[in-house]
Design a protein around this motif. Structure first.
Motif, PDB file in Angstrom:
ATOM      1  N   HIS A  14      40.535  -3.102  12.396  1.00 41.70           N
ATOM      2  CA  HIS A  14      39.209  -2.520  12.652  1.00 41.70           C
ATOM      3  C   HIS A  14      38.109  -3.463  12.213  1.00 41.70           C
ATOM      4  CE1 HIS A  14      35.690   0.073  11.994  1.00 41.70           C
ATOM      5  NE2 HIS A  14      36.129   0.625  13.112  1.00 41.70           N
ATOM      6  N   PRO A  15      37.062  -3.691  13.004  1.00 43.82           N
ATOM      7  CA  PRO A  15      36.814  -3.185  14.355  1.00 43.82           C
ATOM      8  C   PRO A  15      37.185  -4.189  15.448  1.00 43.82           C
ATOM      9  CG  PRO A  15      34.771  -4.068  13.505  1.00 43.82           C
ATOM     10  CD  PRO A  15      35.839  -4.316  12.442  1.00 43.82           C
TER      11      PRO A  15
ATOM     12  N   THR B  86      38.236  -2.784  18.877  1.00 42.26           N
ATOM     13  CA  THR B  86      37.064  -2.269  19.591  1.00 42.26           C
ATOM     14  C   THR B  86      36.245  -3.425  20.164  1.00 42.26           C
ATOM     15  OG1 THR B  86      37.000  -0.334  18.155  1.00 42.26           O
ATOM     16  CG2 THR B  86      34.970  -0.879  19.354  1.00 42.26           C
TER      17      THR B  86
ATOM     18  N   HIS C 253      37.915  -4.678  23.265  1.00 42.84           N
ATOM     19  CA  HIS C 253      37.664  -3.799  24.417  1.00 42.84           C
ATOM     20  C   HIS C 253      36.260  -4.046  24.968  1.00 42.84           C
ATOM     21  CE1 HIS C 253      41.262  -1.336  24.547  1.00 42.84           C
ATOM     22  NE2 HIS C 253      41.174  -1.077  23.255  1.00 42.84           N
TER      23      HIS C 253
ATOM     24  N   GLY D 127      37.171   1.411  23.878  1.00 43.97           N
ATOM     25  CA  GLY D 127      36.620   1.005  22.579  1.00 43.97           C
ATOM     26  C   GLY D 127      36.239   2.203  21.722  1.00 43.97           C
TER      27      GLY D 127
ATOM     28  N   GLU E 179      39.374   3.922  20.643  1.00 44.57           N
ATOM     29  CA  GLU E 179      39.982   3.115  19.577  1.00 44.57           C
ATOM     30  C   GLU E 179      39.390   3.516  18.225  1.00 44.57           C
ATOM     31  OE1 GLU E 179      42.813   0.820  18.556  1.00 44.57           O
ATOM     32  OE2 GLU E 179      42.272   0.270  20.607  1.00 44.57           O
ATOM     33  N   GLU E 180      38.076   3.728  18.209  1.00 46.52           N
ATOM     34  CA  GLU E 180      37.401   4.126  16.973  1.00 46.52           C
ATOM     35  C   GLU E 180      37.898   5.485  16.476  1.00 46.52           C
ATOM     36  OE1 GLU E 180      35.383   2.542  14.894  1.00 46.52           O
ATOM     37  OE2 GLU E 180      35.608   0.741  16.106  1.00 46.52           O
TER      38      GLU E 180
ATOM     39  N   TRP F 292      27.382   3.759  18.350  1.00 47.16           N
ATOM     40  CA  TRP F 292      28.252   2.578  18.292  1.00 47.16           C
ATOM     41  C   TRP F 292      28.195   1.938  16.906  1.00 47.16           C
ATOM     42  CZ3 TRP F 292      32.246   1.156  20.822  1.00 47.16           C
ATOM     43  CH2 TRP F 292      32.373   1.327  22.201  1.00 47.16           C
TER      44      TRP F 292
ATOM     45  N   VAL G  62      31.549   1.324  14.653  1.00 48.58           N
ATOM     46  CA  VAL G  62      32.139   0.027  14.330  1.00 48.58           C
ATOM     47  C   VAL G  62      31.927  -0.357  12.863  1.00 48.58           C
ATOM     48  CG1 VAL G  62      32.071  -0.813  16.707  1.00 48.58           C
ATOM     49  CG2 VAL G  62      30.207  -1.410  15.142  1.00 48.58           C
TER      50      VAL G  62
END
Length: 148
Positions: A18-19, A22, A25, A86, A89-90, A138, A142
């Protein structure tokens, strides 16, 4: 009452997990060919540099305050693709069950489950609950907010 949103994270070569997934993506959403493997290696760095160069940013291969805002894509319900992956994914990163089959699945389709996760996240942050993943959402995602 709104929570103070953490700053954009600084991500560079050598970072893992992480991240980074993301980020990968989002690079794919912006036309860069990179594998989503969670490893910020030479290929991801080259994709970041190419993106930075094509968007008039300083080309240093580091994703921070200048690159993240240029890289993110606004997404909402019914959208599909890498930007949606993305976000998903988070939420999988925040899945504390240890079971990747639970929670939001990474399928690239912004459907009801992803919408509910985004709205719940926005509500927990104390920001406008609109189901749209824009710059504030966002950045909170992230930067790792509400991940533990």
């Amino acid at each position: 009452m709104s929570t103070t949103i953490l700053p954009w994270p600084v991500v560079r070569r050598g970072a893992r997990d992480h991240p980074v997934r993301t980020l990968q993506h989002l690079l794919r959403a912006r036309g860069q060919s990179v594998t989503v493997d969670g490893d910020f290696g030479p290929a991801t760095e080259a994709a970041v540099r190419a993106f930075q160069g094509s968007h008039g940013l300083g080309v240093d291969g580091i994703v921070g305050n200048q690159t993240w805002p240029a890289l993110i894509v606004q997404i909402r319900r019914r959208d599909t693709g890498e930007g949606v992956r993305g976000v998903q994914e988070e939420f999988q990163f925040r899945n504390l069950s240890g079971d990747p089959t639970k929670g939001v699945q990474i399928d690239g389709i912004f459907g009801p489950k992803t919408d509910a996760a985004v709205r719940g996240f926005q509500e927990a942050l104390g920001v406008a609950v609109d189901g749209i993943v824009g710059p504030t959402t966002w950045r909170a995602l992230v930067s790792g907010m509400l991940s533990g």
